[in-house]
Design a protein around this motif. Structure first.
Motif, PDB file in Angstrom:
ATOM      1  N   ASP A 105       0.847  -1.181   0.000  1.00 52.13           N
ATOM      2  CA  ASP A 105       0.000   0.000   0.000  1.00 52.13           C
ATOM      3  C   ASP A 105       0.889   1.240   0.000  1.00 52.13           C
ATOM      4  O   ASP A 105       1.791   1.375   0.841  1.00 52.13           O
ATOM      5  CB  ASP A 105      -0.899  -0.025   1.243  1.00 52.13           C
ATOM      6  N   ASN A 106       0.656   2.144  -0.940  1.00 51.09           N
ATOM      7  CA  ASN A 106       1.533   3.310  -1.106  1.00 51.09           C
ATOM      8  C   ASN A 106       1.575   4.201   0.128  1.00 51.09           C
ATOM      9  O   ASN A 106       2.600   4.812   0.430  1.00 51.09           O
ATOM     10  CB  ASN A 106       1.073   4.155  -2.309  1.00 51.09           C
ATOM     11  N   LEU A 107       0.462   4.283   0.856  1.00 49.05           N
ATOM     12  CA  LEU A 107       0.374   5.222   1.976  1.00 49.05           C
ATOM     13  C   LEU A 107       1.000   4.661   3.251  1.00 49.05           C
ATOM     14  O   LEU A 107       1.784   5.332   3.925  1.00 49.05           O
ATOM     15  CB  LEU A 107      -1.096   5.587   2.227  1.00 49.05           C
ATOM     16  N   THR A 108       0.655   3.413   3.587  1.00 48.99           N
ATOM     17  CA  THR A 108       1.042   2.872   4.892  1.00 48.99           C
ATOM     18  C   THR A 108       2.244   1.937   4.844  1.00 48.99           C
ATOM     19  O   THR A 108       2.845   1.655   5.888  1.00 48.99           O
ATOM     20  CB  THR A 108      -0.134   2.103   5.511  1.00 48.99           C
ATOM     21  N   GLY A 109       2.578   1.413   3.670  1.00 53.11           N
ATOM     22  CA  GLY A 109       3.736   0.533   3.550  1.00 53.11           C
ATOM     23  C   GLY A 109       3.454  -0.932   3.841  1.00 53.11           C
ATOM     24  O   GLY A 109       4.312  -1.784   3.636  1.00 53.11           O
ATOM     25  N   ILE A 110       2.233  -1.260   4.326  1.00 50.77           N
ATOM     26  CA  ILE A 110       1.891  -2.672   4.542  1.00 50.77           C
ATOM     27  C   ILE A 110       1.269  -3.241   3.264  1.00 50.77           C
ATOM     28  O   ILE A 110       1.101  -2.526   2.281  1.00 50.77           O
ATOM     29  CB  ILE A 110       0.924  -2.821   5.741  1.00 50.77           C
ATOM     30  N   SER A 111       0.935  -4.535   3.267  1.00 50.56           N
ATOM     31  CA  SER A 111       0.405  -5.174   2.065  1.00 50.56           C
ATOM     32  C   SER A 111      -0.877  -4.490   1.593  1.00 50.56           C
ATOM     33  O   SER A 111      -1.713  -4.112   2.418  1.00 50.56           O
ATOM     34  CB  SER A 111       0.112  -6.652   2.332  1.00 50.56           C
ATOM     35  N   ASN A 112      -1.006  -4.342   0.251  1.00 52.13           N
ATOM     36  CA  ASN A 112      -2.293  -3.888  -0.266  1.00 52.13           C
ATOM     37  C   ASN A 112      -3.246  -5.084  -0.327  1.00 52.13           C
ATOM     38  O   ASN A 112      -2.851  -6.220  -0.081  1.00 52.13           O
ATOM     39  CB  ASN A 112      -2.152  -3.210  -1.631  1.00 52.13           C
ATOM     40  N   ARG A 113      -4.503  -4.843  -0.640  1.00 49.05           N
ATOM     41  CA  ARG A 113      -5.505  -5.921  -0.596  1.00 49.05           C
ATOM     42  C   ARG A 113      -5.154  -7.064  -1.551  1.00 49.05           C
ATOM     43  O   ARG A 113      -5.291  -8.241  -1.215  1.00 49.05           O
ATOM     44  CB  ARG A 113      -6.893  -5.355  -0.923  1.00 49.05           C
ATOM     45  N   PHE A 114      -4.674  -6.710  -2.749  1.00 51.78           N
ATOM     46  CA  PHE A 114      -4.355  -7.726  -3.748  1.00 51.78           C
ATOM     47  C   PHE A 114      -3.262  -8.668  -3.230  1.00 51.78           C
ATOM     48  O   PHE A 114      -3.404  -9.882  -3.274  1.00 51.78           O
ATOM     49  CB  PHE A 114      -3.898  -7.031  -5.034  1.00 51.78           C
ATOM     50  N   HIS A 115      -2.174  -8.093  -2.717  1.00 46.53           N
ATOM     51  CA  HIS A 115      -1.055  -8.921  -2.244  1.00 46.53           C
ATOM     52  C   HIS A 115      -1.431  -9.659  -0.959  1.00 46.53           C
ATOM     53  O   HIS A 115      -1.049 -10.817  -0.763  1.00 46.53           O
ATOM     54  CB  HIS A 115       0.177  -8.039  -2.011  1.00 46.53           C
TER      55      HIS A 115
ATOM     56  N   THR B  22      -4.383 -10.754  -0.082  1.00 47.49           N
ATOM     57  CA  THR B  22      -5.235 -11.889  -0.467  1.00 47.49           C
ATOM     58  C   THR B  22      -4.408 -13.016  -1.062  1.00 47.49           C
ATOM     59  O   THR B  22      -4.589 -14.189  -0.713  1.00 47.49           O
ATOM     60  CB  THR B  22      -6.292 -11.415  -1.484  1.00 47.49           C
ATOM     61  N   ASP B  23      -3.493 -12.676  -1.954  1.00 44.95           N
ATOM     62  CA  ASP B  23      -2.671 -13.679  -2.622  1.00 44.95           C
ATOM     63  C   ASP B  23      -1.804 -14.434  -1.616  1.00 44.95           C
ATOM     64  O   ASP B  23      -1.700 -15.668  -1.658  1.00 44.95           O
ATOM     65  CB  ASP B  23      -1.800 -12.980  -3.670  1.00 44.95           C
ATOM     66  N   LYS B  24      -1.195 -13.711  -0.683  1.00 42.68           N
ATOM     67  CA  LYS B  24      -0.286 -14.328   0.295  1.00 42.68           C
ATOM     68  C   LYS B  24      -1.045 -15.220   1.279  1.00 42.68           C
ATOM     69  O   LYS B  24      -0.607 -16.334   1.601  1.00 42.68           O
ATOM     70  CB  LYS B  24       0.463 -13.227   1.045  1.00 42.68           C
ATOM     71  N   VAL B  25      -2.210 -14.721   1.747  1.00 38.97           N
ATOM     72  CA  VAL B  25      -2.982 -15.487   2.725  1.00 38.97           C
ATOM     73  C   VAL B  25      -3.521 -16.772   2.107  1.00 38.97           C
ATOM     74  O   VAL B  25      -3.546 -17.826   2.764  1.00 38.97           O
ATOM     75  CB  VAL B  25      -4.127 -14.616   3.299  1.00 38.97           C
ATOM     76  N   LYS B  26      -3.933 -16.724   0.853  1.00 42.92           N
ATOM     77  CA  LYS B  26      -4.442 -17.935   0.185  1.00 42.92           C
ATOM     78  C   LYS B  26      -3.377 -19.037   0.171  1.00 42.92           C
ATOM     79  O   LYS B  26      -3.691 -20.218   0.383  1.00 42.92           O
ATOM     80  CB  LYS B  26      -4.872 -17.606  -1.245  1.00 42.92           C
ATOM     81  N   LYS B  27      -2.126 -18.652  -0.082  1.00 44.17           N
ATOM     82  CA  LYS B  27      -1.033 -19.642  -0.106  1.00 44.17           C
ATOM     83  C   LYS B  27      -0.799 -20.229   1.285  1.00 44.17           C
ATOM     84  O   LYS B  27      -0.565 -21.435   1.429  1.00 44.17           O
ATOM     85  CB  LYS B  27       0.248 -18.986  -0.619  1.00 44.17           C
ATOM     86  N   ILE B  28      -0.865 -19.383   2.323  1.00 49.57           N
ATOM     87  CA  ILE B  28      -0.679 -19.885   3.693  1.00 49.57           C
ATOM     88  C   ILE B  28      -1.822 -20.820   4.069  1.00 49.57           C
ATOM     89  O   ILE B  28      -1.615 -21.860   4.717  1.00 49.57           O
ATOM     90  CB  ILE B  28      -0.595 -18.709   4.694  1.00 49.57           C
ATOM     91  N   LEU B  29      -3.045 -20.451   3.667  1.00 44.41           N
ATOM     92  CA  LEU B  29      -4.223 -21.265   3.994  1.00 44.41           C
ATOM     93  C   LEU B  29      -4.107 -22.677   3.422  1.00 44.41           C
ATOM     94  O   LEU B  29      -4.523 -23.655   4.066  1.00 44.41           O
ATOM     95  CB  LEU B  29      -5.486 -20.595   3.451  1.00 44.41           C
ATOM     96  N   GLU B  30      -3.561 -22.797   2.215  1.00 45.66           N
ATOM     97  CA  GLU B  30      -3.412 -24.127   1.601  1.00 45.66           C
ATOM     98  C   GLU B  30      -2.543 -25.030   2.482  1.00 45.66           C
ATOM     99  O   GLU B  30      -2.878 -26.196   2.738  1.00 45.66           O
ATOM    100  CB  GLU B  30      -2.781 -23.990   0.210  1.00 45.66           C
ATOM    101  N   GLY B  31      -1.405 -24.490   2.958  1.00 49.30           N
ATOM    102  CA  GLY B  31      -0.515 -25.276   3.820  1.00 49.30           C
ATOM    103  C   GLY B  31      -1.142 -25.590   5.159  1.00 49.30           C
ATOM    104  O   GLY B  31      -1.030 -26.731   5.662  1.00 49.30           O
ATOM    105  N   SER B  32      -1.836 -24.622   5.759  1.00 44.00           N
ATOM    106  CA  SER B  32      -2.475 -24.846   7.060  1.00 44.00           C
ATOM    107  C   SER B  32      -3.574 -25.885   6.963  1.00 44.00           C
ATOM    108  O   SER B  32      -3.783 -26.688   7.883  1.00 44.00           O
ATOM    109  CB  SER B  32      -3.047 -23.515   7.584  1.00 44.00           C
ATOM    110  N   ASN B  33      -4.297 -25.875   5.856  1.00 45.56           N
ATOM    111  CA  ASN B  33      -5.388 -26.846   5.655  1.00 45.56           C
ATOM    112  C   ASN B  33      -4.825 -28.268   5.598  1.00 45.56           C
ATOM    113  O   ASN B  33      -5.382 -29.204   6.193  1.00 45.56           O
ATOM    114  CB  ASN B  33      -6.128 -26.495   4.365  1.00 45.56           C
ATOM    115  N   LYS B  34      -3.702 -28.430   4.889  1.00 44.20           N
ATOM    116  CA  LYS B  34      -3.085 -29.765   4.800  1.00 44.20           C
ATOM    117  C   LYS B  34      -2.592 -30.253   6.160  1.00 44.20           C
ATOM    118  O   LYS B  34      -2.680 -31.437   6.482  1.00 44.20           O
ATOM    119  CB  LYS B  34      -1.914 -29.718   3.814  1.00 44.20           C
ATOM    120  N   LEU B  35      -2.074 -29.318   6.976  1.00 44.86           N
ATOM    121  CA  LEU B  35      -1.542 -29.679   8.292  1.00 44.86           C
ATOM    122  C   LEU B  35      -2.628 -29.750   9.373  1.00 44.86           C
ATOM    123  O   LEU B  35      -2.380 -30.242  10.476  1.00 44.86           O
ATOM    124  CB  LEU B  35      -0.486 -28.650   8.727  1.00 44.86           C
TER     125      LEU B  35
END
Length: 580
Positions: free
Chosen positions: A419-429, A431-444
């Protein structure tokens, strides 16, 4: 006598041939003028433009290859003007590979970029725009270059890339070839400055609007004119805004331009709301929503839902107030997502252009090295040391450019993800990052938590103290919140004043405890650095994968539900989602 008749006969044949050639030349001359006229009036008098296309189509056998291509351009333009964007885009895509002449190709590519922006396909819009501007220096016609710069400014303003819009519109203002171009450029400049909250000269704007009207540019003038009631509403001068809008709206409606009309209807609703004429405000909001249904997630749609929620809350109808607040939250998220995608498309397209240019430079250097080596191999052995030195230098040079390219890619990836203003992840990134983590957590079978928080009454900060103060508050809240977020957590800004934190390997109870810590920290921040007497609180909604599952959409929905509960119970609270 016979000889005289023969001479007369030959004379008549020559005269008829000459007359035929004269008529043919006049006809071609007329068609050439028709092509020029069609290009000039295609927006000012579209009906006549269509008539000229029909006339040209009936006489296409007598045209040159270039004129036939120009006729195809007119037909593609007409399809886009009437709203057949998909058909028009396909026609342009078929036409562009046939054109090599730079001026004509530039005009086609910028037209295609404009069409893609109308159909909300911003990745292709920016790709076409950057391709056009890659040979900008080859354009000979000032008028064609000018129109391309105006198209670029329009697209950048749509994507809220206002500094880029200013850069392109200012070029046209300085070197305009027509009053119409100056009118459009000044409108785009004023729009960008207003969106950036830069100071604007109302007297100068009024003069520019009058200039547009004097030169027959009524639509551009009415687009330009939006700034006047907007500024009055920002200054809370609701009575004068209402008077202005009563005067402006009939002319605006005559254009039959839904997006523009929706803006003016929303302004009138805001004026009525500010004057406590809530029933009248509701009528104008209904009209805004009716127009906005076909326009996607726009600012008028988002603000209408929020204002209706406020109206029903004031009347004591809390059920409808909550319903419209949910619609507002969903629309606002979709609007922010759309905006993030536009800006991401710009950064990626810009990064691709930079990377392409770097590759070209590397290839050029590589070719230079090969040429040098071939030449040096033919020289005497005494030159071998020189060859080695040159080769070493070239390798160092290539390595430098390769590293520079890598850094550029990393830089543009950072811009695209944060995010240009705050420096943390924008919504697009996020969402993309959390989806990848969720896949691994679901398997475990690992329990992860998800929380959303929203700054209470943040809109009032923007309305009372301006967007610069609002931006400062957002940055301050994020800076303090980051102190309590673990390195493995994902922290993102998912809306205007809405944030989310994904917490891997964390139960709902622990996440709720973190939310309480954050809630207390936000309420204790010293906001005096803003220069205003600000107190800020936040409302939280928390859920976890053992309650909501491993689908991100469901986690969002359930955390949202808990957030609504916090707001409904008075705000500045934490609510944990419970399955009913």
């Amino acid at each position: 006598m016979a000889a005289t008749l023969m001479i007369l006969k030959y004379f008549l044949v020559i005269l008829l041939a000459a007359f035929s050639l004269f008529l043919s030349a006049e006809t071609k001359k007329d068609y050439k003028n028709l092509f020029i006229e069609a290009d000039q009036i295609k927006t000012a008098d579209f009906r006549k433009f269509q008539q000229i296309i029909l006339e040209l189509e009936q006489n296409r056998e007598s045209f040159t290859e270039k004129q036939l291509l120009e006729l195809e351009y007119f037909k593609a333009y007409a399809a886009g003007y009437t709203g057949n964007y998909s058909q028009s885009i396909e026609m342009f895509k078929t036409l562009i590979p046939k054109v090599t002449e730079p001026d004509f190709r530039f005009k086609l590519l910028t037209s295609l970029a404009n069409l893609y922006s109308f159909s909300r396909n911003f990745p292709n819009s920016f790709a076409s725009l950057f391709e056009a501007f890659s040979f900008e220096n080859e354009i000979k016609s000032p008028e064609i270059k000018e129109k391309g710069f105006l198209v670029a400014a329009v697209i950048y303003n749509l994507a809220q890339l206002h500094p880029e819009a200013l850069e392109h519109a200012e070029v046209v203002k300085k070197k305009h070839t027509s009053v119409k171009s100056l009118c459009i450029a000044e409108q785009l400049i004023a729009e960008a400055h207003y969106s950036l909250r830069n100071p604007i000269d109302i007297n100068q704007i009024n003069q520019s609007i009058d200039n547009c009207r004097l030169n027959g540019e009524m639509l551009v003038a009415d687009i330009f004119q939006r700034i006047l009631p907007q500024k009055l509403l920002d200054e809370q001068n609701y009575s004068l805004a209402e008077q202005q809008l009563n005067k402006f709206i009939p002319a605006v409606e005559s254009h039959q331009y839904p997006r523009l009309t929706a803006d003016y209807y929303l302004f009138m609703a805001k004026a009525k709301f500010g004057l406590h004429k809530y029933s009248e405000a509701e009528v104008w909001l209904d009209k805004t929503l009716e127009l906005s249904k076909t326009l996607g997630f726009t600012q008028p749609l988002v603000e209408s839902y929020l204002m209706l929620s406020d109206i029903y809350k004031k009347s004591g109808n809390f059920e409808l107030a909550l319903d419209y607040y949910k619609k507002y939250a969903d629309a606002e998220k979709a609007y922010r997502d759309d905006l993030s995608e536009k800006q991401l498309a710009y950064q990626l397209a810009k990064g691709e252009v930079l990377q392409k240019n770097q590759k070209i430079k590397l290839l050029e250097k590589d070719n230079s090295v090969l040429t040098l080596r071939n030449e040096l191999n033919q020289t005497n052995t005494e030159n071998q040391q020189l060859f080695i030195a040159l080769l070493t230098f070239s390798i160092i040079f290539l390595t430098y450019f390769a590293l520079r390219t890598l850094k550029s890619k990393q830089y543009y990836r950072l811009l695209a993800e944060n995010d240009n203003l705050t420096g943390i992840s924008n919504r697009f990134h996020f969402t993309d990052k959390v989806k990848k983590i969720l896949e691994g957590s679901n398997k475990l079978g690992q329990i992860d938590s998800f929380l959303i928080f929203d700054l209470d009454f943040f809109k009032q900060i923007n309305d009372q103290y301006g967007h610069l103060t609002g931006d400062w508050v957002l940055q301050t809240v994020v800076a303090h919140s980051k102190q309590f977020v673990r390195n493995l957590d994902v922290f993102g800004r998912i809306g205007g004043e809405e944030f989310a934190i994904y917490l891997p390997a964390c139960t709902a109870e622990k996440a709720a405890l973190l939310a309480e810590i954050l809630r207390d920290a936000i309420s204790q921040i010293d906001y005096s650095g803003s220069g205003h007497p600000i107190k800020m609180t936040a409302s939280f909604g928390v859920t976890a994968t053992d309650r909501s599952g491993y689908e991100l959409k469901k986690l969002f929905r359930d955390a949202d539900h808990a957030l609504y509960q916090s707001k409904h119970q008075g705000r500045n609270q934490v609510s944990l989602f419970e399955e009913v």
